[in-house]
Motif scaffolding. Structure first.
Motif, PDB file in Angstrom:
ATOM      1  N   ALA A 197       0.845  -1.198   0.000  1.00  0.00           N
ATOM      2  CA  ALA A 197       0.000   0.000   0.000  1.00  0.00           C
ATOM      3  C   ALA A 197       0.879   1.244   0.000  1.00  0.00           C
ATOM      4  O   ALA A 197       2.064   1.191   0.349  1.00  0.00           O
ATOM      5  CB  ALA A 197      -0.927   0.013   1.212  1.00  0.00           C
ATOM      6  N   LYS A 198       0.281   2.369  -0.390  1.00  0.00           N
ATOM      7  CA  LYS A 198       0.992   3.647  -0.364  1.00  0.00           C
ATOM      8  C   LYS A 198       1.209   4.098   1.070  1.00  0.00           C
ATOM      9  O   LYS A 198       2.246   4.666   1.415  1.00  0.00           O
ATOM     10  CB  LYS A 198       0.190   4.701  -1.129  1.00  0.00           C
ATOM     11  CG  LYS A 198       0.831   6.072  -1.162  1.00  0.00           C
ATOM     12  CD  LYS A 198      -0.041   7.066  -1.922  1.00  0.00           C
ATOM     13  CE  LYS A 198       0.569   8.462  -1.912  1.00  0.00           C
ATOM     14  NZ  LYS A 198      -0.315   9.422  -2.642  1.00  0.00           N
ATOM     15  N   SER A 199       0.201   3.856   1.912  1.00  0.00           N
ATOM     16  CA  SER A 199       0.312   4.175   3.333  1.00  0.00           C
ATOM     17  C   SER A 199      -0.654   3.305   4.110  1.00  0.00           C
ATOM     18  O   SER A 199      -1.604   2.741   3.546  1.00  0.00           O
ATOM     19  CB  SER A 199       0.021   5.656   3.600  1.00  0.00           C
ATOM     20  OG  SER A 199      -1.358   5.930   3.421  1.00  0.00           O
ATOM     21  N   TYR A 200      -0.406   3.212   5.414  1.00  0.00           N
ATOM     22  CA  TYR A 200      -1.234   2.370   6.277  1.00  0.00           C
ATOM     23  C   TYR A 200      -1.772   3.172   7.456  1.00  0.00           C
ATOM     24  O   TYR A 200      -1.084   4.035   8.020  1.00  0.00           O
ATOM     25  CB  TYR A 200      -0.425   1.207   6.849  1.00  0.00           C
ATOM     26  CG  TYR A 200       0.145   0.252   5.827  1.00  0.00           C
ATOM     27  CD1 TYR A 200      -0.664  -0.675   5.173  1.00  0.00           C
ATOM     28  CD2 TYR A 200       1.507   0.255   5.534  1.00  0.00           C
ATOM     29  CE1 TYR A 200      -0.135  -1.570   4.247  1.00  0.00           C
ATOM     30  CE2 TYR A 200       2.050  -0.629   4.618  1.00  0.00           C
ATOM     31  CZ  TYR A 200       1.223  -1.539   3.971  1.00  0.00           C
ATOM     32  OH  TYR A 200       1.754  -2.413   3.068  1.00  0.00           O
ATOM     33  N   VAL A 201      -3.001   2.847   7.827  1.00  0.00           N
ATOM     34  CA  VAL A 201      -3.546   3.260   9.106  1.00  0.00           C
ATOM     35  C   VAL A 201      -3.862   1.980   9.863  1.00  0.00           C
ATOM     36  O   VAL A 201      -4.607   1.125   9.375  1.00  0.00           O
ATOM     37  CB  VAL A 201      -4.825   4.115   8.952  1.00  0.00           C
ATOM     38  CG1 VAL A 201      -5.471   4.348  10.318  1.00  0.00           C
ATOM     39  CG2 VAL A 201      -4.490   5.446   8.295  1.00  0.00           C
ATOM     40  N   PHE A 202      -3.271   1.842  11.044  1.00  0.00           N
ATOM     41  CA  PHE A 202      -3.494   0.668  11.874  1.00  0.00           C
ATOM     42  C   PHE A 202      -4.382   1.063  13.059  1.00  0.00           C
ATOM     43  O   PHE A 202      -4.137   2.080  13.707  1.00  0.00           O
ATOM     44  CB  PHE A 202      -2.176   0.105  12.387  1.00  0.00           C
ATOM     45  CG  PHE A 202      -1.240  -0.352  11.300  1.00  0.00           C
ATOM     46  CD1 PHE A 202      -1.457  -1.533  10.620  1.00  0.00           C
ATOM     47  CD2 PHE A 202      -0.131   0.417  10.952  1.00  0.00           C
ATOM     48  CE1 PHE A 202      -0.610  -1.960   9.620  1.00  0.00           C
ATOM     49  CE2 PHE A 202       0.740   0.000   9.952  1.00  0.00           C
ATOM     50  CZ  PHE A 202       0.499  -1.193   9.280  1.00  0.00           C
ATOM     51  N   VAL A 203      -5.388   0.245  13.328  1.00  0.00           N
ATOM     52  CA  VAL A 203      -6.279   0.471  14.467  1.00  0.00           C
ATOM     53  C   VAL A 203      -6.321  -0.804  15.281  1.00  0.00           C
ATOM     54  O   VAL A 203      -6.725  -1.873  14.786  1.00  0.00           O
ATOM     55  CB  VAL A 203      -7.698   0.855  14.018  1.00  0.00           C
ATOM     56  CG1 VAL A 203      -8.581   1.131  15.241  1.00  0.00           C
ATOM     57  CG2 VAL A 203      -7.672   2.068  13.094  1.00  0.00           C
ATOM     58  N   ALA A 204      -5.895  -0.722  16.533  1.00  0.00           N
ATOM     59  CA  ALA A 204      -5.882  -1.885  17.418  1.00  0.00           C
ATOM     60  C   ALA A 204      -6.724  -1.584  18.645  1.00  0.00           C
ATOM     61  O   ALA A 204      -6.616  -0.505  19.238  1.00  0.00           O
ATOM     62  CB  ALA A 204      -4.459  -2.227  17.834  1.00  0.00           C
TER      63      ALA A 204
END
Length: 334
Positions: A125-132
């Motif tokens: 991916a170009k960028s990631y958003v991680f949500v935990a």
């Protein structure tokens, strides 16, 4: 495009190996959360694994004499093959697995494990958003490390009811502080997920793991947006939609030529096991992927939390522990 992206299949279960291991380290890393470091009794190395992988942990038998096996995500460093590290939350609604881990798996305890298996791959991916959310940090942490190594922009939002529920903070302290947001509901209220995702575009991917309601909200936002791609791993399959009726169906096993009737309300896995059919299984809840079986004919009624939307539409496999059939007859490669 808002969906769970297509992912490669994991190896078949019979290709995975089982290991005798010992608990070499046990640490409390949050309220009702322990981290276990597992090492092979023969001193060997574990196979290579990728971020998102989990292992099966064999915990003996339950009260009915059935194997008690649970799946836990690996959170350690992928390059360290000398140990597998898992985090386990003591769940008050547990059917016995997490309680047994917390009460019996002390330093030096010996158990058996199997794996690793991955249904939660980190896609380019170009960028990631991680949500935990809570213990959902365990599969997300190796993904964050991978993105950082690869030089891909990322942001991690780690959510919990309170600070005591934030696990692995020592590990997280080694990450760039400007890319990490620790959010506690009792201090800041509910996090603004809509605001976080409103700026995302077609090349952005969101990865999430945590409680079902959190994942449901993100999934709906992704579908409504139609821009960014959403990936998640669930602890339990989503409840069957109201009004969705269990219908009886017939299963033909292509290898043996035997036919089995699956009554309404009875899992396909249960009928096949009672008939003496050898089939791989583990969680019996549609979350681990162990019982994934090839479908040769018929239309499955997918009820698992493993397959993507694309995989469900293809109808090439099904999780026989929870999924059923829309057609009157289904042919399985067993």
């Amino acid at each position: 495009m808002s969906s769970v992206a297509q992912i490669p299949k994991s190896p078949a279960l019979h290709e995975e190996l089982t290991y005798d291991v010992s608990v070499s380290e046990r640490h409390v890393v949050g309220e009702d959360i322990v981290s276990l470091t597992l090492r092979r009794d023969d001193g060997g190395l574990f196979p290579a694994w990728e971020p998102g992988s989990h292992i099966d942990v064999f915990l003996g038998e339950d009260e009915q004499g059935e194997p008690l096996t649970r799946q836990y995500s690996l959170w350690g460093a992928v390059e360290d093959r000398s140990a597998w590290r898992i985090g386990v939350l003591k769940d008050p609604a547990s059917r016995g697995g997490s309680l047994r881990v917390h009460e019996q798996l002390i330093d030096g305890a010996k158990i058996r494990v199997r794996g690793a298996r991955n249904h939660f791959h980190l896609e380019p991916a170009k960028s990631y958003v991680f949500v935990a959310g809570g213990i959902g940090i365990t599969p997300i942490l190796p993904m964050v490390r991978q993105a950082e190594r690869d030089g891909i922009p990322w942001k991690l939002y780690y959510l919990a009811r309170n600070r005591a529920r934030l696990a692995l903070l020592e590990e997280l302290s080694g990450l760039p502080a400007e890319k990490l947001v620790l959010h506690c509901d009792d201090e800041n209220g509910m996090i603004d997920l809509a605001g976080i995702t409103s700026v995302l575009g077609e090349e952005d991917h969101v990865y999430a793991c945590g409680p079902g309601p959190l994942l449901d909200v993100l999934d709906k936002m992704a579908q409504k947006s139609g821009r960014w791609t959403f990936h998640c791993e669930r602890f339990a399959a989503a409840p069957v939609a109201p009004g969705r009726v269990d219908l009886p169906f017939e299963v033909l096993l292509s290898k043996s030529g035997t036919t089995h009737q699956i009554p309404a309300g009875v899992p396909c896995l249960k009928v096949l096991r009672e008939a003496g059919v050898e089939v791989d299984w583990s969680c019996s809840e549609g979350v681990c992927g162990t019982c994934e079986t090839e479908v040769l004919e018929g239309e499955p009624d997918h009820r698992d939390a493993v397959l993507t939307a694309e995989e469900r539409a293809a109808n090439e496999t099904m999780m026989i522990c929870v999924s059923r059939a829309r057609s009157a007859r289904i042919v399985l490669n067993l």
